[in-house]
Design a protein around this motif. Structure first.
Motif, mmCIF file in Angstrom:
data_model
loop_
_atom_site.group_PDB
_atom_site.id
_atom_site.type_symbol
_atom_site.label_atom_id
_atom_site.label_comp_id
_atom_site.label_asym_id
_atom_site.label_seq_id
_atom_site.Cartn_x
_atom_site.Cartn_y
_atom_site.Cartn_z
ATOM 1 N N THR A 87 -23.329 19.264 -3.695
ATOM 2 C CA THR A 87 -22.039 19.308 -2.698
ATOM 3 C C THR A 87 -20.925 19.673 -3.258
ATOM 4 O O THR A 87 -20.691 19.464 -4.585
ATOM 5 N N TRP A 88 -20.255 20.372 -2.391
ATOM 6 C CA TRP A 88 -18.715 20.868 -2.701
ATOM 7 C C TRP A 88 -17.885 20.305 -1.564
ATOM 8 O O TRP A 88 -18.238 19.975 -0.417
ATOM 9 N N LYS A 89 -16.458 20.332 -1.773
ATOM 10 C CA LYS A 89 -15.500 20.157 -1.055
ATOM 11 C C LYS A 89 -14.793 21.442 -0.628
ATOM 12 O O LYS A 89 -14.330 21.949 -1.538
ATOM 13 N N LEU A 90 -14.736 21.882 0.601
ATOM 14 C CA LEU A 90 -14.526 23.033 0.788
ATOM 15 C C LEU A 90 -12.970 23.412 0.938
ATOM 16 O O LEU A 90 -12.444 22.376 1.229
ATOM 17 N N LYS A 91 -12.467 24.549 0.498
ATOM 18 C CA LYS A 91 -10.951 24.804 0.572
ATOM 19 C C LYS A 91 -10.488 24.660 1.960
ATOM 20 O O LYS A 91 -9.227 24.403 2.351
ATOM 21 N N ASP A 92 -11.268 25.605 2.618
ATOM 22 C CA ASP A 92 -11.106 25.825 4.001
ATOM 23 C C ASP A 92 -12.231 25.658 4.723
ATOM 24 O O ASP A 92 -13.253 26.192 4.739
#
Length: 374
Positions: free
Chosen positions: A267-272
């Motif tokens: 998983t990642w946290k999106l910048k936008d």
């Protein structure tokens, strides 16, 4: 008729002396069972209809004695593992995997560096396998760090195979299986210390290798999202197709290659939140422990957050996004796509990491059906 009998007999001799047999060429549908998942997925609950081989993960090697270390609790778990699988389906083979991602690579290197320490280790593994009624042994050394350690690994495989052959002969029992979990590619081309696995030793001394075709992307690079088990990557060689083809080119027979499949996502946290494709800018890990969700947790996350699911044909992978959370994983569709690739490459089968992470056997079932009787 006599001439046909001679032909058949000749074929049987060729198969026997080439180290293969008709039985041993059966497809492998395997999975690792992490012992720490026992509280919610005990071995007795595994639906064995979808597997031919199940691995107990993991036993550790004592770095001082080079013998396998088994605590009283581990002893109970191992016994429950073999008994639980045997009760469900005695045809399913059980193996124990030694090492794992969190194991001491330096200790393995020290053990493998001399013949006396290799013998201590080998004898201990055979003793444990027989004591607990296992069918085989698996080495998950992550990873030999240089060419010298790879050379030691080749010696270990040679002596290990000799020992289990001799033990089978003297005990009049079926020979133990010998396998290894290996990097997705035979060559560590991404490393500062290039080295390659001993393909010849693998070919002659192991029954097969489990290529870990996952973790290509993850929390170590939080700048952009990624398909952590991409079948294809048009921008690099970091892909399952490249890895499997490289193993074949290295001289390891297709009959000794098993492709790894993940039952978890990264998983990642999106910048936008509005830019959410594979390779989208990210600013950190997303939901889950250190940016990892099991497939069951992915299904739950999607439901709880009304996530949008996208199948990516380029990489043959799946991802979902909800707000600024992004998860790359494999669902049944992408898993089946990878299995079709494996069938076209004529390799031996597949394995899952890890059996406990499936949701109601959804992916395990569809994978088994997709492979069929190839």
């Amino acid at each position: 008729m006599a001439s046909w009998r001679r032909v058949v007999f000749g074929l049987i001799l060729v198969l026997c002396f080439s180290g293969e047999s008709i039985v041993s060429m059966a497809a492998i549908k395997a999975a690792y069972w992490p012992s720490w998942t026992n509280s919610y997925r005990p071995p007795s609950s595994i639906d064995t209809n979808y597997f031919t081989h199940l691995y107990y993960a993991f036993l550790e090697m004592d770095p001082l004695t080079f013998k396998l270390r088994i605590s009283p609790n581990e002893s109970v778990l191992l016994s429950e593992f073999t008994a639980g699988i045997k009760q469900r389906d005695p045809r399913v083979k059980t193996l124990v995997s030694i090492g794992g991602g969190g194991s001491n690579s330096t200790a393995f290197a020290l053990m493998a560096s001399s013949k006396p320490s290799r013998k201590i280790f080998i004898d201990s593994t055979v003793e444990v396998a027989r004591k607990f009624g296992l069918h085989g042994l698996d080495l998950d050394w992550e990873f030999p760090a240089n060419p010298n350690e790879m050379a030691s690994l080749a010696k270990l495989f040679f002596e290990w195979r000799g020992a289990i052959e001799a033990e089978a002969y003297s005990s009049r029992r079926p020979r133990l299986l010998l396998t290894a979990a290996v990097y997705f590619s035979p060559k560590f081309f991404l490393s500062d210390t290039p080295r390659s696995y001993p393909s010849k030793a693998i070919k002659y001394h192991l029954d097969w290798v489990n290529a870990m075709c996952f973790d290509y992307r993850g929390s170590w690079d939080t700048s952009k999202t990624g398909a952590h088990a991409a079948l294809y990557d048009p921008k690099s060689n970091i892909s399952t197709s490249y890895g499997i083809d490289a193993w074949v080119r290295s001289g390891v027979p297709q009959s000794k290659l098993v492709m790894g499949l993940p039952l978890y996502g990264r998983t990642w946290k999106l910048k936008d939140p509005n830019v959410h494709g594979i390779g989208a800018p990210a600013v950190g890990v997303g939901p889950g422990d250190t940016g990892v969700l099991t497939y069951t947790e992915v299904v739950q996350f999607k439901s709880a957050n009304n996530g949008t699911v996208v199948y990516d044909r380029t990489t043959v992978s799946t991802y979902l996004y909800a707000g600024d959370s992004w998860v790359g994983y494999d669902d049944a569709q992408s898993t089946v796509g990878k299995i079709r690739f494996a069938i076209t490459r004529h390799i031996r089968g597949y394995f899952f990491w890890a059996v406990s992470y499936d949701q109601d056997w959804e992916i395990s079932r569809q994978a088994s059906e997709a492979w069929g009787h190839h």
